[in-house]
Design a protein around this motif. Sequence first.
Motif, PDB file in Angstrom:
ATOM      1  N   GLY A 166       0.735  -1.083  -0.050  1.00  0.00           N
ATOM      2  CA  GLY A 166      -0.149  -0.076   0.068  1.00  0.00           C
ATOM      3  C   GLY A 166       0.980   1.568   0.650  1.00  0.00           C
ATOM      4  O   GLY A 166       0.579   2.434  -0.060  1.00  0.00           O
ATOM      5  N   TRP A 167       1.793   1.553   0.205  1.00  0.00           N
ATOM      6  CA  TRP A 167       2.616   2.434   0.216  1.00  0.00           C
ATOM      7  C   TRP A 167       3.263   2.809  -0.475  1.00  0.00           C
ATOM      8  O   TRP A 167       3.968   3.430  -0.886  1.00  0.00           O
ATOM      9  N   THR A 168       3.671   1.582  -2.178  1.00  0.00           N
ATOM     10  CA  THR A 168       4.459   2.602  -3.111  1.00  0.00           C
ATOM     11  C   THR A 168       3.386   3.429  -4.210  1.00  0.00           C
ATOM     12  O   THR A 168       1.990   3.587  -4.300  1.00  0.00           O
ATOM     13  N   ARG A 169       3.833   4.524  -4.505  1.00  0.00           N
ATOM     14  CA  ARG A 169       3.711   5.563  -5.167  1.00  0.00           C
ATOM     15  C   ARG A 169       4.918   4.928  -6.891  1.00  0.00           C
ATOM     16  O   ARG A 169       5.962   5.074  -6.589  1.00  0.00           O
ATOM     17  N   PRO A 170       4.567   5.748  -7.844  1.00  0.00           N
ATOM     18  CA  PRO A 170       5.073   5.761  -9.610  1.00  0.00           C
ATOM     19  C   PRO A 170       6.434   6.622  -9.428  1.00  0.00           C
ATOM     20  O   PRO A 170       6.727   7.282  -8.525  1.00  0.00           O
ATOM     21  N   LEU A 171       7.255   5.615 -10.181  1.00  0.00           N
ATOM     22  CA  LEU A 171       8.674   6.076  -9.807  1.00  0.00           C
ATOM     23  C   LEU A 171       8.891   7.223  -9.933  1.00  0.00           C
ATOM     24  O   LEU A 171       8.129   8.393 -11.455  1.00  0.00           O
TER      25      LEU A 171
END
Length: 320
Positions: free
Chosen positions: A198-203
């Motif tokens: 849930g913590w990932t965001r776009p590069l």
Amino acid sequence: MGRSNQPAAVQQLRLGEIRMRDPFFLETVPGEFVLFGTSDQNVWGGPATGFDCYTSKDLDHWDGPIAAFRPPPGFWADIQYWAPEVHALEGRFFMFATFADSTRARPRGVTVLVSDQPVGPYQPWSDGPVTPANEPCLDGTLHIDDDSTRWLVYSRGTEGTSDSPGIADGEMYALRLSQDLRTGVGEPILLFAASSAGWTRPLRFPKGVEPPKDLHLAKDPLFTDGPFLLRSNEGTLLMLWSSHGEAGYAMGIAESENGTITGPWIQHDSPLWSSNGGHGMVLRASTGRDYLAFHWPNNTPDERVQLTEVHISGASVRIL
């Protein structure tokens, strides 16, 4: 940058003075340590020089750089030498590292190198990458099961080609290796995708770094990199891995529900390190202390090796 086989003048440095990405610590005998990592000045472009390492007896004062690997004539890759990690096995030292070819004749991949000494010099052991020949792969880490089965855990890159755009959701795989570590065996097993956390965001690339146009990245990709596996004293199998979060490059923890490499894997809700740093590993020192190593910040050329004590219990890794 040339391809000299001559090491730079060896000097003594404090750990915080070493510019390096993707650090990996090896304790060769009790109280003696070697530090490896991505050490080229131009980590994104090329041509690449190789890998340097450093030695220490106190984890603070380091002698180096020492030329651990310089590519021999005809070596398949010439740019982006990334993330070397080294394991002592059967009296020899095996390095797993990521390489790329500027002609893009073959995808980025993980190659195995070998040396009789921990500081090298390392020579190619596998015949090119052991990762799949048709997919860009990076950041291989070795895991050995209780039954001595050898696995490479690695990330599938998000880059693509003009004919096949890159994937939008990066993936983490496990590939069984032959006992001699020269080849992959069977098909890779998908462990999880970046979006499962849930913590990932776009590069977002580091400040001042422009991605090559021929990477053909999907729009706003999520990515996976920097896996490292460890088992707690209670038997829980954990994986450190990195992606982007709310505050830039970040490092999270995945946990195998059944304690096996194939999982299923569940993601911890919050990253272990959330602010512009990552690609970590854990050094379990002979003193009984455990240390988290990673690079911070993620901005080039400001990257430095960070080493901080952690407490590991069950599925918990807590920075002290």
